[in-house]
Design a protein around this motif. Structure first.
Motif, mmCIF file in Angstrom:
data_model
loop_
_atom_site.group_PDB
_atom_site.id
_atom_site.type_symbol
_atom_site.label_atom_id
_atom_site.label_comp_id
_atom_site.label_asym_id
_atom_site.label_seq_id
_atom_site.Cartn_x
_atom_site.Cartn_y
_atom_site.Cartn_z
ATOM 1 N N GLY A 99 10.747 -57.527 -11.927
ATOM 2 C CA GLY A 99 9.807 -56.421 -12.044
ATOM 3 C C GLY A 99 8.421 -56.821 -11.581
ATOM 4 O O GLY A 99 8.152 -57.977 -11.253
ATOM 5 N N GLY A 100 7.521 -55.846 -11.531
ATOM 6 C CA GLY A 100 6.162 -56.135 -11.117
ATOM 7 C C GLY A 100 5.417 -54.890 -10.718
ATOM 8 O O GLY A 100 5.842 -53.770 -11.008
ATOM 9 N N LEU A 101 4.296 -55.107 -10.052
ATOM 10 C CA LEU A 101 3.420 -54.031 -9.592
ATOM 11 C C LEU A 101 3.564 -53.891 -8.083
ATOM 12 O O LEU A 101 3.495 -54.885 -7.353
ATOM 13 C CB LEU A 101 1.968 -54.346 -9.960
ATOM 14 C CG LEU A 101 0.885 -53.423 -9.410
ATOM 15 C CD1 LEU A 101 1.046 -52.019 -9.991
ATOM 16 C CD2 LEU A 101 -0.490 -53.986 -9.723
ATOM 17 N N VAL A 102 3.763 -52.666 -7.617
ATOM 18 C CA VAL A 102 3.917 -52.424 -6.190
ATOM 19 C C VAL A 102 3.266 -51.086 -5.847
ATOM 20 O O VAL A 102 3.171 -50.200 -6.698
ATOM 21 C CB VAL A 102 5.419 -52.431 -5.806
ATOM 22 C CG1 VAL A 102 6.160 -51.280 -6.472
ATOM 23 C CG2 VAL A 102 5.618 -52.418 -4.305
ATOM 24 N N THR A 157 7.754 -45.562 -12.224
ATOM 25 C CA THR A 157 7.149 -46.484 -13.173
ATOM 26 C C THR A 157 7.836 -46.374 -14.524
ATOM 27 O O THR A 157 7.948 -45.294 -15.091
ATOM 28 C CB THR A 157 5.652 -46.198 -13.334
ATOM 29 O OG1 THR A 157 4.996 -46.456 -12.086
ATOM 30 C CG2 THR A 157 5.042 -47.059 -14.422
ATOM 31 N N ALA A 158 8.323 -47.517 -15.033
ATOM 32 C CA ALA A 158 9.063 -47.541 -16.295
ATOM 33 C C ALA A 158 9.447 -48.984 -16.609
ATOM 34 O O ALA A 158 9.309 -49.872 -15.772
ATOM 35 C CB ALA A 158 10.327 -46.695 -16.199
ATOM 36 N N VAL A 159 9.952 -49.175 -17.810
ATOM 37 C CA VAL A 159 10.644 -50.417 -18.145
ATOM 38 C C VAL A 159 12.105 -50.227 -17.751
ATOM 39 O O VAL A 159 12.741 -49.244 -18.142
ATOM 40 C CB VAL A 159 10.534 -50.758 -19.641
ATOM 41 C CG1 VAL A 159 11.339 -52.019 -19.955
ATOM 42 C CG2 VAL A 159 9.071 -50.940 -20.031
ATOM 43 N N TYR A 160 12.613 -51.144 -16.959
ATOM 44 C CA TYR A 160 13.992 -51.064 -16.474
ATOM 45 C C TYR A 160 14.870 -52.027 -17.268
ATOM 46 O O TYR A 160 14.508 -53.192 -17.472
ATOM 47 C CB TYR A 160 14.040 -51.400 -14.985
ATOM 48 C CG TYR A 160 13.572 -50.265 -14.114
ATOM 49 C CD1 TYR A 160 12.232 -49.892 -14.079
ATOM 50 C CD2 TYR A 160 14.471 -49.535 -13.334
ATOM 51 C CE1 TYR A 160 11.798 -48.839 -13.296
ATOM 52 C CE2 TYR A 160 14.051 -48.485 -12.545
ATOM 53 C CZ TYR A 160 12.714 -48.140 -12.530
ATOM 54 O OH TYR A 160 12.288 -47.086 -11.753
ATOM 55 N N GLN A 204 9.249 -54.658 -16.603
ATOM 56 C CA GLN A 204 8.313 -53.580 -16.266
ATOM 57 C C GLN A 204 8.213 -53.416 -14.749
ATOM 58 O O GLN A 204 8.022 -54.400 -14.019
ATOM 59 C CB GLN A 204 6.930 -53.881 -16.840
ATOM 60 C CG GLN A 204 5.865 -52.863 -16.477
ATOM 61 C CD GLN A 204 6.069 -51.528 -17.173
ATOM 62 O OE1 GLN A 204 6.334 -51.474 -18.371
ATOM 63 N NE2 GLN A 204 5.940 -50.429 -16.421
ATOM 64 N N VAL A 205 8.322 -52.181 -14.315
ATOM 65 C CA VAL A 205 8.070 -51.815 -12.919
ATOM 66 C C VAL A 205 6.942 -50.802 -12.914
ATOM 67 O O VAL A 205 7.030 -49.759 -13.571
ATOM 68 C CB VAL A 205 9.329 -51.222 -12.258
ATOM 69 C CG1 VAL A 205 8.988 -50.645 -10.887
ATOM 70 C CG2 VAL A 205 10.418 -52.275 -12.143
#
Length: 121
Positions: free
Chosen positions: A9-12, A91-94, A116-117
């Protein structure tokens, strides 16, 4: 004891890509399916995609069809979720999960801790 551990996960930025992985351990999973779910703040957990352990059958939520690809590496007991053309609403927790084939979270008995994504606009 069954364990599922997600990573990736991360920020994109919107339009970008991320690849999530789910490493399974503890028992033989050949009779299970692996599913991916997500939960955004204030919303219920929702189905994203599922694959059988042999990798021959997949099913996607309409919201991700054509953008996300689920796969499985039996030799490594690892499932993957390739996410392309990401949108802010992704955007969510996967979470990855192992259990019976289906789109309901109640059909899955084993869950990872979530990753987290976050997709920025």
């Amino acid at each position: 004891q069954v364990q599922l551990v997600e990573s990736g996960g991360g920020l994109v930025q919107a339009g970008g890509s991320l690849r999530l992985s789910c490493a399974a351990s503890g028992r033989t999973f050949s009779s299970y399916a692996m599913g991916w779910f997500r939960q955004a703040p204030g919303k219920e957990r929702e189905f994203v995609a599922v694959i059988n352990w042999s990798g021959t059958s997949t099913y996607y939520a309409d919201s991700v069809k054509g953008r996300f690809t689920i796969s499985i590496d039996n030799a490594k007991n690892t499932g993957n979720l390739q996410m392309n053309s990401l949108k802010p609403e992704d955007t969510a927790v996967y979470y990855c999960a192992a259990g019976s084939w289906g789109t309901s979270q109640y059909e899955y008995g084993y869950w990872g801790q979530g990753t987290q994504v976050t997709v920025s606009s």
